[in-house]
Design an enzyme around this catalytic site. Sequence first.
Site, PDB file in Angstrom:
ATOM      1  N   ASN A 266       0.831  -1.192   0.000  1.00 46.55           N
ATOM      2  CA  ASN A 266       0.000   0.000   0.000  1.00 46.55           C
ATOM      3  C   ASN A 266       0.872   1.251   0.000  1.00 46.55           C
ATOM      4  OD1 ASN A 266      -2.256   1.758   0.315  1.00 46.55           O
ATOM      5  ND2 ASN A 266      -3.325   0.173   1.480  1.00 46.55           N
TER       6      ASN A 266
ATOM      7  N   HIS B  58      23.498   1.047  13.217  1.00 45.34           N
ATOM      8  CA  HIS B  58      24.896   1.453  13.371  1.00 45.34           C
ATOM      9  C   HIS B  58      25.564   0.551  14.399  1.00 45.34           C
ATOM     10  CE1 HIS B  58      24.537   5.398  11.332  1.00 45.34           C
ATOM     11  NE2 HIS B  58      23.298   5.361  11.784  1.00 45.34           N
TER      12      HIS B  58
ATOM     13  N   THR C 108      10.921  -6.002  16.892  1.00 51.79           N
ATOM     14  CA  THR C 108      12.345  -5.953  17.208  1.00 51.79           C
ATOM     15  C   THR C 108      12.976  -7.339  17.308  1.00 51.79           C
ATOM     16  OG1 THR C 108      11.908  -5.934  19.591  1.00 51.79           O
ATOM     17  CG2 THR C 108      12.067  -3.783  18.474  1.00 51.79           C
TER      18      THR C 108
END
Length: 151
Positions: free
Chosen positions: A51, A79, A129
């Site tokens: 979408n 990082h 996560t």
Amino acid sequence: MLTTGEGSHIHKEVRFLHNDSSEIRIGMRAKIYRGTEIMGSVTIGDDVFINRDAYIRPQTTIGDRVSIGPFVRIVTDTHDIGSHDKRAGAVRHDPISIGDGSWVGASATILGGVTIGAGSIVAAGAIVTADVPDDVLVAGVPAKIVRRLHR
């Protein structure tokens, strides 16, 4: 390099950002709506629906028959931890994989290094996560399993 499978429909306002060493592959019959940005080496399977205004970063693999809601962020960028003087050290892209048949709800964010299992659902607004097993619904910040889904 950009390759698009037969029967795919990609809105003219989709942005592809890649260089000579990256490849964006889009499977057959994929539909990608306006405002989406795809960067670097990305593989999108067959019959995928993306979408509007999705944000997809390098080293992402999206399986077949996946649905991605509006404003979804698939962010492989991170990082290394740097020194005291600059904590955001060297940039790296930790791969993300989204399994066949999955559904990622509106405004969800998937962070680098995560695998979403086949047939799973990521609820709207969730921040993923950690890996998600097959056939579950995850929701929340950070995303947690809410229930198991039938095959």
